[in-house]
Design an enzyme around this catalytic site. Structure first.
Site, PDB file in Angstrom:
ATOM      1  CB  SER A  64      49.763-132.768 -16.453  1.00 27.44           C
ATOM      2  OG  SER A  64      49.699-134.107 -16.926  1.00 27.44           O
ATOM      3  CG  HIS A  69      61.669-141.849 -10.761  1.00 25.70           C
ATOM      4  ND1 HIS A  69      60.667-142.606 -10.193  1.00 25.70           N
ATOM      5  CD2 HIS A  69      61.130-141.269 -11.858  1.00 25.70           C
ATOM      6  CE1 HIS A  69      59.576-142.508 -10.931  1.00 25.70           C
ATOM      7  NE2 HIS A  69      59.827-141.699 -11.947  1.00 25.70           N
ATOM      8  CB  CYS A  84      47.152-129.978 -19.881  1.00 25.89           C
ATOM      9  SG  CYS A  84      47.134-131.744 -19.631  1.00 25.89           S
TER      10      CYS A  84
END
Length: 121
Positions: A64, A69, A84
């Site tokens: 996935s 950030h 997943c």
């Protein structure tokens, strides 16, 4: 589509950490953490913002994704790991990836959230 989605908000991080403002350093950190967690990168993008110079990095995983950030002006980082669990339970790998990144940024405060996605019926 069952999977595990982990987030962490890190505060009080040392802005001396190169990955805060250097997209190449953040890329190296993320890819090393992905490899250390035995996940498979399939794509990536890292971008520096003007001004305070925060960096956003995304690593697409076969399982996935990872998104990071940085906010150097706040000494803060947000982490987002989703894996997943189709065909295999990758939850321990997601936790290992998140733990590696939290350790690298050495925050004074961490807020964790865990979401079980697409729970089995």
């Amino acid at each position: 589509m069952h999977g595990l989605h982990l987030t962490a908000d890190l505060r009080g991080c040392s802005t001396e950490t190169p990955a805060f403002t250097d997209p190449h350093a953040l890329r190296r950190l993320c890819l090393a953490a992905v490899a250390g967690a035995a996940l498979q990168p399939v794509g990536e993008l890292f971008h520096t913002f003007p001004g305070a110079g925060g960096v956003t990095g995304v690593v697409l995983l076969a399982e996935s994704h990872l998104a990071v950030h940085t906010w150097p002006e706040l000494g803060a980082v947000t982490l987002d790991v989703y894996v997943c669990n189709f065909g295999a339970d990758n939850s321990h790998k997601a936790r290992a990836l998140l733990d590696r990144l939290v350790t690298a940024f050495a925050p004074r405060q961490v807020e964790h959230h865990t979401i079980e996605r697409g729970a089995s019926s």
